[in-house]
Structure formats: C-alpha cells, structure tokens
Design a protein around this motif. Structure first.
Motif, PDB file in Angstrom:
ATOM      1  N   ALA A 145       0.863  -1.181   0.000  1.00  0.00           N
ATOM      2  CA  ALA A 145       0.000   0.000   0.000  1.00  0.00           C
ATOM      3  C   ALA A 145       0.900   1.233   0.000  1.00  0.00           C
ATOM      4  O   ALA A 145       1.853   1.307   0.787  1.00  0.00           O
ATOM      5  N   PHE A 146       0.605   2.186  -0.866  1.00  0.00           N
ATOM      6  CA  PHE A 146       1.344   3.451  -0.927  1.00  0.00           C
ATOM      7  C   PHE A 146       0.405   4.561  -0.461  1.00  0.00           C
ATOM      8  O   PHE A 146      -0.577   4.879  -1.137  1.00  0.00           O
ATOM      9  N   LEU A 147       0.716   5.110   0.701  1.00  0.00           N
ATOM     10  CA  LEU A 147      -0.172   6.084   1.327  1.00  0.00           C
ATOM     11  C   LEU A 147       0.559   7.377   1.650  1.00  0.00           C
ATOM     12  O   LEU A 147       1.762   7.385   1.914  1.00  0.00           O
ATOM     13  N   SER A 148      -0.208   8.459   1.655  1.00  0.00           N
ATOM     14  CA  SER A 148       0.293   9.749   2.104  1.00  0.00           C
ATOM     15  C   SER A 148      -0.608  10.205   3.242  1.00  0.00           C
ATOM     16  O   SER A 148      -1.442   9.449   3.728  1.00  0.00           O
ATOM     17  N   GLY A 149      -0.433  11.428   3.675  1.00  0.00           N
ATOM     18  CA  GLY A 149      -1.245  11.944   4.775  1.00  0.00           C
ATOM     19  C   GLY A 149      -0.785  13.342   5.120  1.00  0.00           C
ATOM     20  O   GLY A 149      -0.036  13.963   4.379  1.00  0.00           O
ATOM     21  N   ASN A 150      -1.206  13.831   6.274  1.00  0.00           N
ATOM     22  CA  ASN A 150      -0.835  15.187   6.695  1.00  0.00           C
ATOM     23  C   ASN A 150       0.249  15.209   7.755  1.00  0.00           C
ATOM     24  O   ASN A 150       0.770  16.262   8.094  1.00  0.00           O
ATOM     25  N   GLY A 151       0.574  14.048   8.300  1.00  0.00           N
ATOM     26  CA  GLY A 151       1.623  13.988   9.314  1.00  0.00           C
ATOM     27  C   GLY A 151       2.086  12.561   9.510  1.00  0.00           C
ATOM     28  O   GLY A 151       1.340  11.611   9.289  1.00  0.00           O
ATOM     29  N   ARG A 153       2.595   8.447  16.686  1.00  0.00           N
ATOM     30  CA  ARG A 153       1.251   8.133  16.208  1.00  0.00           C
ATOM     31  C   ARG A 153       1.218   7.560  14.793  1.00  0.00           C
ATOM     32  O   ARG A 153       0.167   7.216  14.289  1.00  0.00           O
ATOM     33  N   GLY A 154       2.374   7.435  14.158  1.00  0.00           N
ATOM     34  CA  GLY A 154       2.401   6.920  12.799  1.00  0.00           C
ATOM     35  C   GLY A 154       1.851   7.924  11.811  1.00  0.00           C
ATOM     36  O   GLY A 154       2.017   9.135  11.970  1.00  0.00           O
ATOM     37  N   LEU A 155       1.176   7.421  10.776  1.00  0.00           N
ATOM     38  CA  LEU A 155       0.588   8.283   9.747  1.00  0.00           C
ATOM     39  C   LEU A 155      -0.753   8.813  10.236  1.00  0.00           C
ATOM     40  O   LEU A 155      -1.536   8.075  10.838  1.00  0.00           O
ATOM     41  N   VAL A 197     -10.702   4.850   5.132  1.00  0.00           N
ATOM     42  CA  VAL A 197     -10.371   4.198   3.862  1.00  0.00           C
ATOM     43  C   VAL A 197      -8.862   3.976   3.764  1.00  0.00           C
ATOM     44  O   VAL A 197      -8.413   2.948   3.241  1.00  0.00           O
ATOM     45  N   ASP A 198      -8.056   4.910   4.273  1.00  0.00           N
ATOM     46  CA  ASP A 198      -6.607   4.692   4.309  1.00  0.00           C
ATOM     47  C   ASP A 198      -6.277   3.407   5.072  1.00  0.00           C
ATOM     48  O   ASP A 198      -5.418   2.624   4.649  1.00  0.00           O
ATOM     49  N   ARG A 199      -6.957   3.195   6.194  1.00  0.00           N
ATOM     50  CA  ARG A 199      -6.727   1.962   6.969  1.00  0.00           C
ATOM     51  C   ARG A 199      -7.093   0.737   6.143  1.00  0.00           C
ATOM     52  O   ARG A 199      -6.390  -0.275   6.162  1.00  0.00           O
ATOM     53  N   ALA A 200      -8.209   0.817   5.416  1.00  0.00           N
ATOM     54  CA  ALA A 200      -8.640  -0.310   4.584  1.00  0.00           C
ATOM     55  C   ALA A 200      -7.636  -0.576   3.460  1.00  0.00           C
ATOM     56  O   ALA A 200      -7.360  -1.736   3.135  1.00  0.00           O
ATOM     57  N   LEU A 201      -7.077   0.487   2.879  1.00  0.00           N
ATOM     58  CA  LEU A 201      -6.058   0.331   1.845  1.00  0.00           C
ATOM     59  C   LEU A 201      -4.813  -0.340   2.409  1.00  0.00           C
ATOM     60  O   LEU A 201      -4.182  -1.172   1.751  1.00  0.00           O
ATOM     61  N   ALA A 202      -4.441   0.019   3.633  1.00  0.00           N
ATOM     62  CA  ALA A 202      -3.274  -0.577   4.283  1.00  0.00           C
ATOM     63  C   ALA A 202      -3.540  -2.017   4.700  1.00  0.00           C
ATOM     64  O   ALA A 202      -2.658  -2.881   4.592  1.00  0.00           O
ATOM     65  N   ASP A 203      -4.760  -2.298   5.161  1.00  0.00           N
ATOM     66  CA  ASP A 203      -5.100  -3.647   5.620  1.00  0.00           C
ATOM     67  C   ASP A 203      -5.030  -4.668   4.489  1.00  0.00           C
ATOM     68  O   ASP A 203      -4.857  -5.863   4.739  1.00  0.00           O
ATOM     69  N   CYS A 204      -5.188  -4.211   3.244  1.00  0.00           N
ATOM     70  CA  CYS A 204      -5.108  -5.103   2.082  1.00  0.00           C
ATOM     71  C   CYS A 204      -3.684  -5.576   1.816  1.00  0.00           C
ATOM     72  O   CYS A 204      -3.489  -6.560   1.099  1.00  0.00           O
ATOM     73  N   ALA A 205      -2.705  -4.847   2.303  1.00  0.00           N
ATOM     74  CA  ALA A 205      -1.333  -4.998   1.831  1.00  0.00           C
ATOM     75  C   ALA A 205      -0.442  -5.794   2.781  1.00  0.00           C
ATOM     76  O   ALA A 205      -0.627  -5.776   3.996  1.00  0.00           O
ATOM     77  N   ASP A 224       1.697  15.817  13.633  1.00  0.00           N
ATOM     78  CA  ASP A 224       0.552  15.000  14.033  1.00  0.00           C
ATOM     79  C   ASP A 224      -0.726  15.709  13.615  1.00  0.00           C
ATOM     80  O   ASP A 224      -0.857  16.919  13.812  1.00  0.00           O
ATOM     81  N   THR A 225      -1.659  14.958  13.037  1.00  0.00           N
ATOM     82  CA  THR A 225      -2.981  15.503  12.793  1.00  0.00           C
ATOM     83  C   THR A 225      -4.008  14.650  13.526  1.00  0.00           C
ATOM     84  O   THR A 225      -3.651  13.739  14.265  1.00  0.00           O
ATOM     85  N   MET A 226      -5.261  14.924  13.341  1.00  0.00           N
ATOM     86  CA  MET A 226      -6.283  14.464  14.278  1.00  0.00           C
ATOM     87  C   MET A 226      -6.455  12.949  14.348  1.00  0.00           C
ATOM     88  O   MET A 226      -6.587  12.382  15.427  1.00  0.00           O
ATOM     89  N   VAL A 227      -6.463  12.263  13.196  1.00  0.00           N
ATOM     90  CA  VAL A 227      -6.825  10.847  13.185  1.00  0.00           C
ATOM     91  C   VAL A 227      -5.641   9.996  12.726  1.00  0.00           C
ATOM     92  O   VAL A 227      -5.144  10.160  11.612  1.00  0.00           O
ATOM     93  N   SER A 228      -5.213   9.067  13.565  1.00  0.00           N
ATOM     94  CA  SER A 228      -4.139   8.145  13.199  1.00  0.00           C
ATOM     95  C   SER A 228      -4.676   7.102  12.222  1.00  0.00           C
ATOM     96  O   SER A 228      -5.746   6.536  12.432  1.00  0.00           O
ATOM     97  N   THR A 229      -3.938   6.858  11.143  1.00  0.00           N
ATOM     98  CA  THR A 229      -4.388   5.906  10.129  1.00  0.00           C
ATOM     99  C   THR A 229      -3.557   4.633  10.093  1.00  0.00           C
ATOM    100  O   THR A 229      -4.091   3.543   9.940  1.00  0.00           O
ATOM    101  N   VAL A 230      -2.239   4.758  10.188  1.00  0.00           N
ATOM    102  CA  VAL A 230      -1.346   3.599  10.190  1.00  0.00           C
ATOM    103  C   VAL A 230      -0.431   3.723  11.392  1.00  0.00           C
ATOM    104  O   VAL A 230       0.270   4.724  11.549  1.00  0.00           O
ATOM    105  N   ALA A 231      -0.431   2.706  12.252  1.00  0.00           N
ATOM    106  CA  ALA A 231       0.413   2.721  13.451  1.00  0.00           C
ATOM    107  C   ALA A 231       1.889   2.769  13.059  1.00  0.00           C
ATOM    108  O   ALA A 231       2.270   2.224  12.010  1.00  0.00           O
TER     109      ALA A 231
END
Length: 268
Positions: A176-182, A187-189, A199-207, A222-229
């Motif tokens: 999975a190739f992901l970006s984000g704000n922090g 806190r990871g991504l 949806v970012d989590r779902a994209l990562a969970d596939c990989a 850091d931004t509000m919601v952590s997506t990838v640990a």
C-alpha cells in the motif's frame, strides 16, 4: 553581542517566523532556521515564546498555527507545495514496485506524483480511491486500474465511506502506498478527516507492507486521526530536508527510511 540577546532583533525574527508559519500553515524548525538566518536552537526558543503568547503550536521538529491539528487544506492549496520534493519522493518510491505487483494507492498530492511515475510501468494492478491517481494512470496501457466505490470527498478528490471500505474487503496486494498530513514515531501516519482515515486503513489492511510517502513538512507532524500505526510502516520515503532526529525515531519503530534527493541538489 549575539543576535538572540538583542530584543529588537529577536522581535523582528519572531515576527518573520510568525509570517512564515501563517503563509505555510506548518513548517519544520530546520526550514525556519534557514529562512530567518538563525540557529535551530534560537528558532526553538523563539517558537516557545510565540507559543506562550498563543500565536503558534509547537510539535516535534516543527511548528503550526493554533488548531492546525484538525484543519484540512484544500487539494489545490497543497498541490503546489514542495513539488520538487514530491517528484523526487515519487521517483524513489517507484523502485519499490515490481512487474506483476498489485498495489493500493491512497489519495494525496504526493501519491498523485507517484502515480505519474508509475504510469511508465507495465504489468501492474493498482487499486485506488483517489480520482487524481486514477486520472494520472488513465493512459497507462500496461496498468490495470481498479477504482473503489464510495462518496466523493472533495478536499482530497477521493472516494470515502462504507462503499469504499467494503470494496476493499477481502483484497490482498503486495504494498500500500499512502500519504497523509503527518507522520511521527508516536502516532504513525495521520490525517485530519475520519472518513479519509478509515479508507486509508482499509487500503493498508489489504497490503503485505505499507509504504508512506511524506515530504519534510509532514515529518514529525501530528494531525487528528491516526491511520497507520508507527510499527506498521514498513517503508518511509521522504526528502533530504526532513528532520534527521525524527527520522531516527521512526527507524527505531521499524520503518526503513528512504531519503530522496531533489534534482536541483544532485551534484552539489
């Protein structure tokens, strides 16, 4: 007399720091130090003073406007920033893709740059919820593009919601190739929007592995919601202006850090 001991100079420097942060939203201490012609130690002291007045928020390795942690910029507002760095990151990330791979690609201006690089490859399957990524791959005859369902989230030009998440359920891809704000070691991504994060989590969970693409302005933020640990980030691709101390802490969590050199810096 050194600069930081002269109040008039300190006041001017802090005003300049505040102008820069207001213009960019977030900045690293390293970038601020270069812009104002002072040491990072001096800038860190200035930032503490500005934070005491409620004018900025400190974060690891950088500074942001107050309340920035929950703010989501428009896509157009982000697309022109750090363009050279994003291009270098995209080219470096391309080395992690092999013929026959199936990958997921999330939304963002950096992943859009990655998709433009990816268009030169063949025998690749790309699953994405990003309209801009799909558009970048439109003319790539050797790439099969699968777009999720979902509801359009305009700020990131991406499809989100239950339909997007359900269309990813049961898929298995190489990376999975992901970006984000922090991205930080704590806190990871992360991203400001819960629907995008889901949806970012779902994209990562596939990989089998997750690759994070982040220019230096995102490193340590850091931004509000952590997506990838942090421990789930297998690769981090960034640029040479990223804070080395933060990169070291990310490496300690298990991420393999790739530092891309911007074209203008080559040969210097």
């Amino acid at each position: 007399m050194v600069e930081e001991s002269r109040p008039a100079f300190a006041a001017e420097r802090r005003e300049r720091i505040l102008e820069l942060v207001r213009a960019h939203g977030t900045m690293s201490l390293r970038d601020l130090a270069v812009k104002v012609g002072a040491s990072e130690v001096t800038v860190r002291r200035d930032v503490r003073a500005l934070e005491a007045e409620g004018l900025v928020d400190r974060r690891r390795g950088g500074v942001a406007l107050p309340g920035r942690i929950g703010h989501e910029q428009s896509y157009a507002g982000r697309s022109g920033r750090c363009a050279a760095e994003k291009s270098a990151i995209a080219a470096a990330a391309l080395r992690l893709v092999k013929p026959g791979d199936a990958i997921t690609v999330g939304p963002g201006t950096t992943t859009e740059a990655f998709a433009r690089e990816l268009a030169s490859r063949s025998d690749i399957t790309v699953v994405t919820n990003s309209l801009r990524v799909a558009d970048a791959l439109l003319g790539a005859s050797g790439i099969e593009v699968v777009v999720t369902g979902g509801t359009l989230h305009a700020p990131v030009r991406a499809l989100v919601g239950a339909a997007a998440e359900q269309s990813l359920a049961g898929l298995r891809v190489n990376r999975a190739f992901l970006s984000g704000n922090g991205v930080s070691a704590e806190r990871g991504l992360s991203t400001p929007n819960p629907a995008v994060a889901a949806v970012d989590r779902a994209l990562a969970d596939c990989a089998e592995e997750t690759v994070v693409l982040a220019d230096h302005t995102k490193i340590g933020a850091d931004t509000m919601v952590s997506t990838v640990a942090p421990e789930s980030i297998a690769h981090l691709v960034t640029d040479t202006s990223a804070d080395p101390e933060v990169l070291m802490t990310l490496e300690e969590t298990g991420a393999l850090v790739h530092v891309a050199v911007v074209e203008q810096e080559r040969g210097q």
